[in-house]
Scaffold this motif. Sequence first.
Motif, PDB file in Angstrom:
ATOM      1  N   ARG A  50      25.225   4.259  22.609  1.00 21.75           N
ATOM      2  CA  ARG A  50      25.625   5.582  23.113  1.00 21.75           C
ATOM      3  C   ARG A  50      24.468   6.571  23.191  1.00 21.75           C
ATOM      4  O   ARG A  50      24.689   7.764  23.384  1.00 21.75           O
ATOM      5  N   VAL A  53      24.095   8.408  26.776  1.00 15.93           N
ATOM      6  CA  VAL A  53      25.203   9.156  27.373  1.00 15.93           C
ATOM      7  C   VAL A  53      24.691  10.289  28.264  1.00 15.93           C
ATOM      8  O   VAL A  53      23.670  10.915  27.975  1.00 15.93           O
ATOM      9  N   LEU A  62      31.607  12.060  27.896  1.00 15.53           N
ATOM     10  CA  LEU A  62      30.268  11.718  28.360  1.00 15.53           C
ATOM     11  C   LEU A  62      30.311  10.241  28.754  1.00 15.53           C
ATOM     12  O   LEU A  62      31.099   9.474  28.217  1.00 15.53           O
ATOM     13  N   ALA A  67      26.335   1.698  31.321  1.00 16.22           N
ATOM     14  CA  ALA A  67      27.551   0.910  31.523  1.00 16.22           C
ATOM     15  C   ALA A  67      28.473   1.515  32.576  1.00 16.22           C
ATOM     16  O   ALA A  67      29.537   0.982  32.836  1.00 16.22           O
ATOM     17  N   PRO A  69      29.150   2.633  36.432  1.00 13.13           N
ATOM     18  CA  PRO A  69      28.683   2.589  37.819  1.00 13.13           C
ATOM     19  C   PRO A  69      28.817   3.958  38.490  1.00 13.13           C
ATOM     20  O   PRO A  69      29.679   4.757  38.116  1.00 13.13           O
TER      21      PRO A  69
ATOM     22  N   ASN B 178      33.697  -1.529  27.935  1.00 11.16           N
ATOM     23  CA  ASN B 178      33.292  -0.353  28.702  1.00 11.16           C
ATOM     24  C   ASN B 178      34.314  -0.103  29.798  1.00 11.16           C
ATOM     25  O   ASN B 178      34.831  -1.032  30.404  1.00 11.16           O
ATOM     26  N   PRO B 180      34.839   2.444  33.365  1.00 11.57           N
ATOM     27  CA  PRO B 180      35.468   1.370  34.109  1.00 11.57           C
ATOM     28  C   PRO B 180      34.744   0.025  33.922  1.00 11.57           C
ATOM     29  O   PRO B 180      33.621   0.056  33.442  1.00 11.57           O
ATOM     30  N   ALA B 363      31.549  11.143  22.915  1.00  6.40           N
ATOM     31  CA  ALA B 363      30.525  10.106  23.074  1.00  6.40           C
ATOM     32  C   ALA B 363      30.941   8.739  22.536  1.00  6.40           C
ATOM     33  O   ALA B 363      30.270   7.750  22.797  1.00  6.40           O
ATOM     34  N   ALA B 364      32.034   8.666  21.767  1.00  9.62           N
ATOM     35  CA  ALA B 364      32.454   7.357  21.253  1.00  9.62           C
ATOM     36  C   ALA B 364      32.958   6.498  22.407  1.00  9.62           C
ATOM     37  O   ALA B 364      33.357   7.012  23.456  1.00  9.62           O
ATOM     38  N   LYS B 365      32.929   5.197  22.194  1.00 10.19           N
ATOM     39  CA  LYS B 365      33.242   4.284  23.293  1.00 10.19           C
ATOM     40  C   LYS B 365      34.732   4.223  23.603  1.00 10.19           C
ATOM     41  O   LYS B 365      35.118   4.001  24.741  1.00 10.19           O
TER      42      LYS B 365
END
Lengths: 596, 389
Positions: A50, A53, A62, A67, A69, B178, B180, B363-365
């Motif tokens: 991360r 970001v 963010l 990752a 597109p 991740n 999209p 910001a976390a996934k």
Amino acid sequence: MSEYLVNLKINNIPVSVKEGTTILDAAKKLNFNVPTLCNHPDLSVAGNCRVCVVEVKGARLLAASCATPVSEGMEVLTNSEKVRTARKHVIELLLSEHNADCTKCFKNGHCELQDLASEYRIGDHVFIDLVKAKDKIADISSPSISKDDSKCIRCQRCVRTCDELQSVSALAVVKKGDHQKISTFMNKPLHEVVCTNCGQCINRCPTGALTERTYIEEVWKAINDPLKHVVVQTAPAVRIGLGEDLGYDPGERVTGKMVAALKHIGFDSVLDTDFTADLTIMEEGTELLTRLKKALVDGEKVALPMMTSCSPGWIKFQEHMFPDLLDNLSTCKSPQQMFGALAKTYYAKKKGIDPKNMVSVSIMPCTAKKFECGRPEMRDSGYQDVDYVLTTRELAMMVKQAGINFMKLEDEHYDSIMGNSTGAAVIFGATGGVMEAALRTAYEIVTGREVPFTNLNIMPLRGFEGVKEAKVMIKDVKPEWSFLEGAELSVAIAHGLHNANTLMKAVREGKANYHFIEVMGCPGGCLGGGGQPIPTSPEIRSKRAEAIYGEDEGLPLRKSHENPEVIQIYKDFLGEPLGHKSHDLLHTHYKPRIRY
Amino acid sequence: MENKILKKVDYIFQESSINEIIDVVSKTLTKSPDDIILDIIDSGLKGRGGAGFPTGLKWKFTKNEDNPVKYVICNADEGEPGTFKDREILDTVAIKVLGGMTICGYSIGAKEGYIYLRGEYNFLLPKLNKIVDDFNKQLKSKGIDFNIFLKSGSGAYICGEESALFESMEGKRGEPRNKPPYPAVSGYNSKPTVINNVETLVYVTMICKMGVERFKELGTKDSRGSKVFSVSGDTPTPGIYELELGMPLADFIEDFGDGDTKAVQVGGASGHCVPRKHLKETIIGFEGIPTGGSMMIFNSTRSMYNVLHDYLEFFNEESCGQCTPCRVGCQQLLKGIESVKKGDRKPQYLDELKKLANTMKVAAKCGLGQSVANPFNSIVDNFREEIIY
């Protein structure tokens, strides 16, 4: 990737990129640098650190630029206040779980986290130190790789490398939350698991969590011991990689400067692994022809396809994963180990040195060689044939420690004997090179003519395709090879253990009807070895390959059997390829290993 | 705002026989997929797992994908602390879930449906296996090309996150992907997938049974329908209740509180803590605080420091550990409040931690790390003195 163009703005500057491009790559196109840690050009996208970001206008979250597109009309900010706050937080968090004893770290000055911390001026960071005391004890069970969990930032590059590039999966993610870590099967020490010691994980580790086991101090000690005669050999790929750690761009050939530096450092004899690469061609080529004769003429059951055995990472992989195919491996030792066995016998005798006072050092683009030199089979001289193996990176450190201004050095030549080599030996450093060298010699032995390729360059064997195949028609042979008349020699080449794995499965299932297979454990061959300068990428490896083939073309001799020192050693010492002495010193055997 | 007064209703747990549900499914399947999806969109049904994405739109996106293989997945990995409604639904009216899955499968063009069952709910498996077998047979006899399968989880909270759930189903480590691509494009086995909460699928069956208009009569403009709540904590009447959406929290507490309510944690550990003083203006629903149904009531005997500490310990353990903000952020928040409590750090350190929580939020996934700020900020803001002293 689609041809369709997507229009977006990054930091208010419009840009058009192909659909499917990541924000990170689009930003690069505009020369905006977005920092990354878990991202690597050789690996799949993880998006887990991360640190990359960015802000996408209108989005709640963010986006991880590596990752995500691009999409039409997107407006991206790579350095807004929101981004800077998050990015600094991420770096501070990573530092809080990182054993930041930077000045004492092996990777000091070569650490991506350190670079980021310095870029963002993270001083006395606010968060609580989370490093666990038990993690500060590194796993140094492996002779090749040191694993220090206290330096790990869980980017999982090593995990992806071990899985995607190497199909080994010795390293994996275990547990979750605050206990999550990168570990081995049952948390065993590295030397007890399937690890092939290839060191590809080291090449991609952004911090000092994975490094080579270093033997620099032992080598300095030997050099400074007046009673010891220290012999050093240098592998083909070192001469085209070393420059990268000493101020040159990738692809610079520094053979002469490297030899000069080794002499300045104080090695007593500076010799060349390329000599035994040429010797390998003589032994391995003869072994192949012998196997073919046994199969075609004597009707004996021999293991075909025969496979090369120069790459110790590949050998250990085969021992773990395909123990049923060990008979297919050439019995030839790797050039390093042939050299070691001859250094303490042939060379010692010729030079009048007592082998017990000899210390044999090799400079390798490889970490698996550190394991290989300690194998119990590798003591045919009566001593440990190779005492210490240093990586290309370690040699660069020694050059710096010795205070040598590398770029200003005048070129020097290898010592003799065992310092002469041909272009065929140099190309051992690139995937396909052993095959090319073998064909240059074998074809000529059998037909009396040079291989039918312009300027001896067997182009179908070159390049970075995962598995390459080629066929060579053998016609108008010499009378003693009449059994090969009209035969079509079928060969295959794989580099990187993932590709080797694919090829070996085909062999096991009987779907691969080749005569000879070259496998190199690392992507690109030795030029992309686990001991080569960091970073690595497809572009860097291409430049190193160009350098290798350039070195080959620049040498007066380009066929192994024309190496005068090779001709001499058969006359003076070995007798003939596969002869009694060769058998004792230059050949070995393998042992099946379990997977877990 | 059209605030409704608290109203208990009873749709979800009304008993239905397998034949009744098969009838609903058969009748619904006489319509075109597009018409069904339009109905679901029109109904205003939003996901009942907590995030509240419009169900019909999710279906529409998946239907629009051109792929011969698609999947319907029922997310029964009910792991949010304080939530226990899906267990009850699967225990008593599982057949309605299967009906909803079949209708979804027909609408989007999927032939396979999976129920991903929380590992701790494995005791339901024998019963569910039988119901699913019977249902599959009935579908076959009716010529409906749809099959339902059960998959068992292994007890990780993170596997309730849809993409981690797919990874787990594929036999991999349960870690979020991740986005999209979203599940509508690439879900289970990288195929277009609709993943709906257990309760959402039941409402699909109910909407098809009672008609869109009846459903729309329930709840408010932004929060159509009713919702099953898991009520726990300091209440004389803990349990599972179906209530209309859109009511003020004060009404809820009037009915369920013990008279000494200090705060309500709406939406489980990852939800928001509402103090007594804000009960009146807080609406339970998508216009206020959306919830997966967990309502934890705390009275004045409870230490909100302990409550927050428990939640943070939970997140520390259940973070998959993949992304930095969540893995390390959770540890810092936990250790941070401990150090403030002990006096090792000044109370102002809580403000640094709030900034960190806000970074985690953006910001976390995945939703896990992003939602830790909800309990953290709402408890620290409202009960700061309890954290410090």
